[in-house]
Design a protein around this motif. Sequence first.
Motif, PDB file in Angstrom:
ATOM      1  N   ILE A 103       5.746  22.708  62.981  1.00  0.00           N
ATOM      2  CA  ILE A 103       6.681  21.905  63.283  1.00  0.00           C
ATOM      3  C   ILE A 103       6.459  20.829  62.194  1.00  0.00           C
ATOM      4  O   ILE A 103       5.319  20.072  61.957  1.00  0.00           O
ATOM      5  N   GLY A 104       7.602  20.152  61.685  1.00  0.00           N
ATOM      6  CA  GLY A 104       7.729  19.084  60.847  1.00  0.00           C
ATOM      7  C   GLY A 104       7.533  17.716  61.412  1.00  0.00           C
ATOM      8  O   GLY A 104       7.673  17.442  62.721  1.00  0.00           O
ATOM      9  N   THR A 105       7.789  16.640  60.605  1.00  0.00           N
ATOM     10  CA  THR A 105       7.590  15.371  61.063  1.00  0.00           C
ATOM     11  C   THR A 105       8.930  14.996  61.805  1.00  0.00           C
ATOM     12  O   THR A 105       8.485  14.039  62.661  1.00  0.00           O
ATOM     13  N   ASN A 106       9.837  15.581  61.946  1.00  0.00           N
ATOM     14  CA  ASN A 106      11.043  15.281  62.801  1.00  0.00           C
ATOM     15  C   ASN A 106      11.153  16.164  63.929  1.00  0.00           C
ATOM     16  O   ASN A 106      12.213  16.298  64.554  1.00  0.00           O
ATOM     17  N   GLY A 107      10.092  17.000  64.218  1.00  0.00           N
ATOM     18  CA  GLY A 107      10.231  17.977  65.160  1.00  0.00           C
ATOM     19  C   GLY A 107      10.776  19.105  64.861  1.00  0.00           C
ATOM     20  O   GLY A 107      10.987  20.301  65.700  1.00  0.00           O
ATOM     21  N   GLU A 108      11.275  19.271  63.408  1.00  0.00           N
ATOM     22  CA  GLU A 108      11.981  20.709  63.112  1.00  0.00           C
ATOM     23  C   GLU A 108      11.147  21.682  62.808  1.00  0.00           C
ATOM     24  O   GLU A 108       9.857  21.540  62.170  1.00  0.00           O
ATOM     25  N   PRO A 109      11.638  22.992  62.942  1.00  0.00           N
ATOM     26  CA  PRO A 109      10.653  24.123  62.511  1.00  0.00           C
ATOM     27  C   PRO A 109      10.392  24.114  61.243  1.00  0.00           C
ATOM     28  O   PRO A 109      11.390  23.987  60.246  1.00  0.00           O
ATOM     29  N   VAL A 110       9.314  24.527  60.620  1.00  0.00           N
ATOM     30  CA  VAL A 110       9.043  24.505  59.212  1.00  0.00           C
ATOM     31  C   VAL A 110       8.097  25.616  59.006  1.00  0.00           C
ATOM     32  O   VAL A 110       7.241  26.163  59.984  1.00  0.00           O
ATOM     33  N   LEU A 111       8.007  26.103  57.552  1.00  0.00           N
ATOM     34  CA  LEU A 111       6.886  27.227  57.420  1.00  0.00           C
ATOM     35  C   LEU A 111       5.966  26.607  56.796  1.00  0.00           C
ATOM     36  O   LEU A 111       6.000  25.837  55.766  1.00  0.00           O
ATOM     37  N   THR A 112       4.556  27.047  57.092  1.00  0.00           N
ATOM     38  CA  THR A 112       3.603  26.392  56.521  1.00  0.00           C
ATOM     39  C   THR A 112       2.214  27.450  56.585  1.00  0.00           C
ATOM     40  O   THR A 112       2.522  28.667  57.134  1.00  0.00           O
ATOM     41  N   LEU A 113       1.357  27.314  55.887  1.00  0.00           N
ATOM     42  CA  LEU A 113       0.210  28.016  56.154  1.00  0.00           C
ATOM     43  C   LEU A 113      -0.478  28.155  57.324  1.00  0.00           C
ATOM     44  O   LEU A 113      -0.548  26.972  58.127  1.00  0.00           O
ATOM     45  N   PRO A 114      -1.082  29.283  57.956  1.00  0.00           N
ATOM     46  CA  PRO A 114      -1.834  29.151  59.194  1.00  0.00           C
ATOM     47  C   PRO A 114      -3.139  28.356  59.020  1.00  0.00           C
ATOM     48  O   PRO A 114      -3.465  27.991  57.796  1.00  0.00           O
ATOM     49  N   ARG A 115      -3.490  27.894  60.092  1.00  0.00           N
ATOM     50  CA  ARG A 115      -4.531  26.622  59.855  1.00  0.00           C
ATOM     51  C   ARG A 115      -5.542  27.318  61.038  1.00  0.00           C
ATOM     52  O   ARG A 115      -5.202  28.221  62.050  1.00  0.00           O
ATOM     53  N   GLY A 116      -6.958  27.095  60.678  1.00  0.00           N
ATOM     54  CA  GLY A 116      -8.116  27.477  61.577  1.00  0.00           C
ATOM     55  C   GLY A 116      -8.922  26.232  62.010  1.00  0.00           C
ATOM     56  O   GLY A 116      -8.937  25.173  61.255  1.00  0.00           O
ATOM     57  N   PHE A 117      -9.610  26.385  63.048  1.00  0.00           N
ATOM     58  CA  PHE A 117     -10.650  25.141  63.558  1.00  0.00           C
ATOM     59  C   PHE A 117     -11.878  25.531  62.873  1.00  0.00           C
ATOM     60  O   PHE A 117     -12.311  26.783  62.964  1.00  0.00           O
ATOM     61  N   TYR A 118     -12.747  24.747  62.242  1.00  0.00           N
ATOM     62  CA  TYR A 118     -13.884  25.032  61.800  1.00  0.00           C
ATOM     63  C   TYR A 118     -14.861  23.948  62.417  1.00  0.00           C
ATOM     64  O   TYR A 118     -14.625  22.917  62.267  1.00  0.00           O
ATOM     65  N   LEU A 119     -16.213  24.382  62.567  1.00  0.00           N
ATOM     66  CA  LEU A 119     -17.485  23.705  62.670  1.00  0.00           C
ATOM     67  C   LEU A 119     -17.927  23.160  61.288  1.00  0.00           C
ATOM     68  O   LEU A 119     -18.218  24.073  60.384  1.00  0.00           O
ATOM     69  N   ARG A 120     -18.094  21.966  61.048  1.00  0.00           N
ATOM     70  CA  ARG A 120     -18.701  21.414  59.893  1.00  0.00           C
ATOM     71  C   ARG A 120     -19.967  21.940  59.618  1.00  0.00           C
ATOM     72  O   ARG A 120     -20.849  22.215  60.761  1.00  0.00           O
ATOM     73  N   SER A 121     -20.706  22.238  58.614  1.00  0.00           N
ATOM     74  CA  SER A 121     -21.867  22.787  58.219  1.00  0.00           C
ATOM     75  C   SER A 121     -23.149  21.675  58.504  1.00  0.00           C
ATOM     76  O   SER A 121     -24.071  21.849  59.017  1.00  0.00           O
ATOM     77  N   GLY A 122     -22.559  20.599  58.412  1.00  0.00           N
ATOM     78  CA  GLY A 122     -23.664  19.470  58.922  1.00  0.00           C
ATOM     79  C   GLY A 122     -23.863  19.477  60.176  1.00  0.00           C
ATOM     80  O   GLY A 122     -24.878  19.265  60.963  1.00  0.00           O
ATOM     81  N   PHE A 123     -22.960  19.898  61.236  1.00  0.00           N
ATOM     82  CA  PHE A 123     -23.130  20.213  62.704  1.00  0.00           C
ATOM     83  C   PHE A 123     -24.111  21.301  62.755  1.00  0.00           C
ATOM     84  O   PHE A 123     -24.941  20.945  63.567  1.00  0.00           O
ATOM     85  N   THR A 124     -23.818  22.382  62.118  1.00  0.00           N
ATOM     86  CA  THR A 124     -24.770  23.529  62.393  1.00  0.00           C
ATOM     87  C   THR A 124     -26.206  23.166  62.001  1.00  0.00           C
ATOM     88  O   THR A 124     -27.239  23.859  62.158  1.00  0.00           O
ATOM     89  N   THR A 125     -26.124  22.466  60.747  1.00  0.00           N
ATOM     90  CA  THR A 125     -27.627  22.014  60.164  1.00  0.00           C
ATOM     91  C   THR A 125     -28.308  21.164  61.049  1.00  0.00           C
ATOM     92  O   THR A 125     -29.563  21.504  61.400  1.00  0.00           O
TER      93      THR A 125
END
Length: 231
Positions: free
Chosen positions: A194-216
């Motif tokens: 979704i773009g800034t005005n609510g329009e469909p856009v093409l973008t890279l897939p995204r992932g949720f990641y846990l920071r290494s500081g958390f697992t450390t």
Amino acid sequence: MAVFSIAPPTSEDEVLARVQALAGLPLGQIAAHLGRRMPGNLRRAKGWVGELLELALGATSGSQAAPDFPHLGVEMKTLPLRADGRPKESTYVCTVPLTGFDICWETSWVRRKLSRVLWVPVEADTGVPLSERRVGMALLWSPSAEEEAILRADWEELMEMVCLGQLESITAHHGVYLQIRPKAANGRALCEGIGTNGEPVLTLPRGFYLRSGFTTTLLGRYYATGSFSER
């Protein structure tokens, strides 16, 4: 070379017994026992270690949208460790929904993935051949009330930006424990967002990641440091 199939564990105690039996074993020995071929390196086989351990423990979800042990509600995450015992990288949790949002933390996929996690440390020092890298002592973990509160705040902040079309403004600096990063084999693997005005856009897939500081911090709380510092 035959690949052995191991029945799913029937309880958390059985999962722990199986993973404790792997502690200290090199990956080459586990692969040989299961009839799995060793890749030359992990550059083109990034998920191989996790897949090997899933097979060894009887995990059944594969690539399905479910915990690795769905009947137990337990997710398995491998933790590649440096020689000094610190996590080598951030930990992938799940994909970010860029359309069809779930805006409730309680039912979010991130929360379900992290509600019960089997952390399995694995030696990842590049100076050690892949076949000789050992499995460490595993930890079965659920977030404390404080940890979940921080994870929830991160998730809500990040998902608000996604919903408002601010995906391109999200950087790795957003989030205390949780962050959003691009997740794609290459820049041509686009999906709809979704773009800034609510329009469909093409973008890279995204992932949720846990920071290494958390697992450390997590490892430091439960283990002595230097898990693989001596051979």
